[in-house]
Design a protein around this motif. Structure first.
Motif, mmCIF file in Angstrom:
data_model
loop_
_atom_site.group_PDB
_atom_site.id
_atom_site.type_symbol
_atom_site.label_atom_id
_atom_site.label_comp_id
_atom_site.label_asym_id
_atom_site.label_seq_id
_atom_site.Cartn_x
_atom_site.Cartn_y
_atom_site.Cartn_z
ATOM 1 N N ASP A 1 0.813 -1.228 0.000
ATOM 2 C CA ASP A 1 0.000 0.000 0.000
ATOM 3 C C ASP A 1 0.844 1.274 0.000
ATOM 4 O OD1 ASP A 1 -2.312 -1.501 0.093
ATOM 5 O OD2 ASP A 1 -2.339 -1.550 2.294
ATOM 6 N N SER B 1 3.622 -7.420 9.854
ATOM 7 C CA SER B 1 2.998 -8.748 9.688
ATOM 8 C C SER B 1 3.833 -9.619 8.761
ATOM 9 C CB SER B 1 1.587 -8.575 9.138
ATOM 10 O OG SER B 1 0.811 -7.822 10.042
ATOM 11 N N ALA C 1 1.960 -6.173 5.595
ATOM 12 C CA ALA C 1 1.248 -5.070 6.263
ATOM 13 C C ALA C 1 2.133 -4.557 7.388
ATOM 14 C CB ALA C 1 -0.095 -5.548 6.816
ATOM 15 N N ALA C 2 2.072 -3.249 7.644
ATOM 16 C CA ALA C 2 2.862 -2.650 8.722
ATOM 17 C C ALA C 2 2.169 -1.380 9.177
ATOM 18 C CB ALA C 2 4.278 -2.341 8.242
ATOM 19 N N GLU C 3 2.178 -1.129 10.485
ATOM 20 C CA GLU C 3 1.540 0.083 11.022
ATOM 21 C C GLU C 3 2.397 0.686 12.131
ATOM 22 O OE1 GLU C 3 -0.331 -2.979 11.828
ATOM 23 O OE2 GLU C 3 -0.930 -3.107 9.738
ATOM 24 N N ASP D 1 -1.000 4.654 13.795
ATOM 25 C CA ASP D 1 -1.914 4.149 12.753
ATOM 26 C C ASP D 1 -2.683 2.897 13.169
ATOM 27 O OD1 ASP D 1 -1.406 6.177 11.019
ATOM 28 O OD2 ASP D 1 0.165 5.106 9.920
ATOM 29 N N ILE D 2 -2.351 2.355 14.337
ATOM 30 C CA ILE D 2 -3.047 1.128 14.749
ATOM 31 C C ILE D 2 -4.412 1.474 15.340
ATOM 32 C CG2 ILE D 2 -3.027 -0.845 16.335
ATOM 33 C CD1 ILE D 2 0.025 -0.888 16.020
ATOM 34 N N ASP D 3 -5.441 0.821 14.801
ATOM 35 C CA ASP D 3 -6.797 0.945 15.338
ATOM 36 C C ASP D 3 -6.954 -0.184 16.362
ATOM 37 O OD1 ASP D 3 -9.517 0.630 15.791
ATOM 38 O OD2 ASP D 3 -10.075 1.143 13.736
ATOM 39 N N ARG E 1 -10.194 -2.240 16.329
ATOM 40 C CA ARG E 1 -10.203 -3.192 15.204
ATOM 41 C C ARG E 1 -9.345 -4.413 15.520
ATOM 42 N NH1 ARG E 1 -8.386 -1.929 8.909
ATOM 43 N NH2 ARG E 1 -8.030 -4.106 8.333
ATOM 44 N N ALA E 2 -8.170 -4.183 16.095
ATOM 45 C CA ALA E 2 -7.278 -5.301 16.420
ATOM 46 C C ALA E 2 -7.906 -6.197 17.486
ATOM 47 C CB ALA E 2 -5.924 -4.771 16.890
ATOM 48 N N ALA F 1 -10.510 -8.270 15.790
ATOM 49 C CA ALA F 1 -9.866 -9.318 14.975
ATOM 50 C C ALA F 1 -9.377 -10.447 15.880
ATOM 51 C CB ALA F 1 -8.706 -8.720 14.186
ATOM 52 N N ARG G 1 -12.419 -12.528 16.921
ATOM 53 C CA ARG G 1 -12.886 -13.363 15.801
ATOM 54 C C ARG G 1 -11.970 -14.575 15.622
ATOM 55 N NH1 ARG G 1 -13.347 -8.695 12.970
ATOM 56 N NH2 ARG G 1 -11.463 -9.147 11.756
ATOM 57 N N ARG H 1 -1.323 -11.655 14.246
ATOM 58 C CA ARG H 1 -1.287 -10.267 13.734
ATOM 59 C C ARG H 1 -2.017 -9.336 14.695
ATOM 60 N NH1 ARG H 1 -2.684 -12.834 8.848
ATOM 61 N NH2 ARG H 1 -4.823 -12.057 8.941
ATOM 62 N N ARG I 1 -0.459 -6.239 16.966
ATOM 63 C CA ARG I 1 -0.932 -4.847 16.882
ATOM 64 C C ARG I 1 -1.338 -4.333 18.267
ATOM 65 N NH1 ARG I 1 -3.596 -6.853 11.523
ATOM 66 N NH2 ARG I 1 -2.114 -5.978 10.041
HETATM 67 P P1 ATP Z 1 -8.621 -7.377 10.022
HETATM 68 O O1 ATP Z 1 -9.328 -8.699 10.222
HETATM 69 O O2 ATP Z 1 -8.970 -6.364 11.063
HETATM 70 O O3 ATP Z 1 -8.695 -6.857 8.602
HETATM 71 P P2 ATP Z 1 -6.050 -8.521 9.384
HETATM 72 O O4 ATP Z 1 -4.937 -8.982 10.271
HETATM 73 O O5 ATP Z 1 -6.738 -9.571 8.605
HETATM 74 O O6 ATP Z 1 -7.065 -7.681 10.300
HETATM 75 P P3 ATP Z 1 -4.308 -7.547 7.338
HETATM 76 O O7 ATP Z 1 -4.742 -8.432 6.208
HETATM 77 O O8 ATP Z 1 -3.047 -7.895 8.056
HETATM 78 O O9 ATP Z 1 -5.512 -7.402 8.412
HETATM 79 O O10 ATP Z 1 -4.173 -6.043 6.837
HETATM 80 C C1 ATP Z 1 -5.034 -5.462 5.853
HETATM 81 C C2 ATP Z 1 -4.805 -3.966 5.871
HETATM 82 O O11 ATP Z 1 -5.438 -3.393 7.025
HETATM 83 C C3 ATP Z 1 -3.341 -3.540 5.967
HETATM 84 O O12 ATP Z 1 -3.176 -2.357 5.229
HETATM 85 C C4 ATP Z 1 -3.132 -3.270 7.452
HETATM 86 O O13 ATP Z 1 -2.104 -2.308 7.670
HETATM 87 C C5 ATP Z 1 -4.493 -2.743 7.861
HETATM 88 N N1 ATP Z 1 -4.852 -3.092 9.257
HETATM 89 C C6 ATP Z 1 -5.216 -4.302 9.713
HETATM 90 N N2 ATP Z 1 -5.530 -4.235 11.020
HETATM 91 C C7 ATP Z 1 -5.332 -2.959 11.407
HETATM 92 C C8 ATP Z 1 -5.462 -2.250 12.638
HETATM 93 N N3 ATP Z 1 -5.866 -2.861 13.762
HETATM 94 N N4 ATP Z 1 -5.190 -0.931 12.661
HETATM 95 C C9 ATP Z 1 -4.785 -0.302 11.530
HETATM 96 N N5 ATP Z 1 -4.628 -0.889 10.341
HETATM 97 C C10 ATP Z 1 -4.899 -2.223 10.266
#
Ligand code: ATP
Length: 134
Positions: A12, A64, A81-83, A87-89, A92-93, A96, A99, A122, A126
């Motif tokens: 990205d 990641s 992926a890297a934050e 930038d970490i939500d 959301r983490a 995840a 889940r 992951r 985060r």
């Molecule tokens: P989710 O299920 O929340 O999407 P994931 O681990 O499956 O998490 P990734 O596939 O690793 O997500 O990442 C997809 C995109 O979303 C990447 O650009 C990553 O940087 C971003 N992202 C994922 N989780 C977060 C977070 N908690 N905060 C900020 N950005 C995130």
């Protein structure tokens, strides 16, 4: 103090670019500390935190997996992926993580189990980076 330029890049776009005195990563072979002038090296990375030290301050980037490329004056991290902490939500983490835990508790399929395990790692990475528990 000598410094080395560090770039963290994802599909990205760039996530981090700065000159630091030391960078620590979690390679698949274990923790690696890189100082300016390090010999060239390429290494696969684990899901983990990258630590960037300058003076008394340490910045963290959640990564990641991916690859580390070291040259004497430059360190490049190519990650799926890297934050940065900002930038970490966190919500959301945490969602995840829940889940993934649910899937791990209910799913018997091997492929889904592996996917859920990676998603959990992951998410926990985060959360830890966001809360500075590294
Ligand atoms: P989710 O299920 O929340 O999407 P994931 O681990 O499956 O998490 P990734 O596939 O690793 O997500 O990442 C997809 C995109 O979303 C990447 O650009 C990553 O940087 C971003 N992202 C994922 N989780 C977060 C977070 N908690 N905060 C900020 N950005 C995130």
């Amino acid at each position: 103090m000598k410094t080395v330029q560090v770039n963290v890049v994802t599909p990205d776009g760039p996530v981090y670019d700065a000159d630091v005195e030391m960078v620590s990563v979690k390679a698949q072979s274990g923790e690696l500390g890189i100082l300016p002038g390090h010999i060239p090296l390429v290494a696969p990375l684990q899901i983990g935190a990258v630590r960037l030290k300058t003076g008394k301050s340490t910045e963290l980037v959640a990564v990641s997996g991916g690859f580390l490329e070291v040259r004497p004056d430059k360190v490049t991290i190519l990650a799926q992926a890297a934050e940065t902490v900002e930038d970490i939500d966190l919500t959301r983490a945490q969602a995840a993580k829940e889940r993934a835990e649910e899937r791990l508790n209910t799913n018997k399929d091997d492929i889904d189990f592996k996917r859920a395990e990676l998603a959990l790692r992951r998410a926990m990475n985060r959360i830890n980076v966001s809360q500075n528990k590294i």
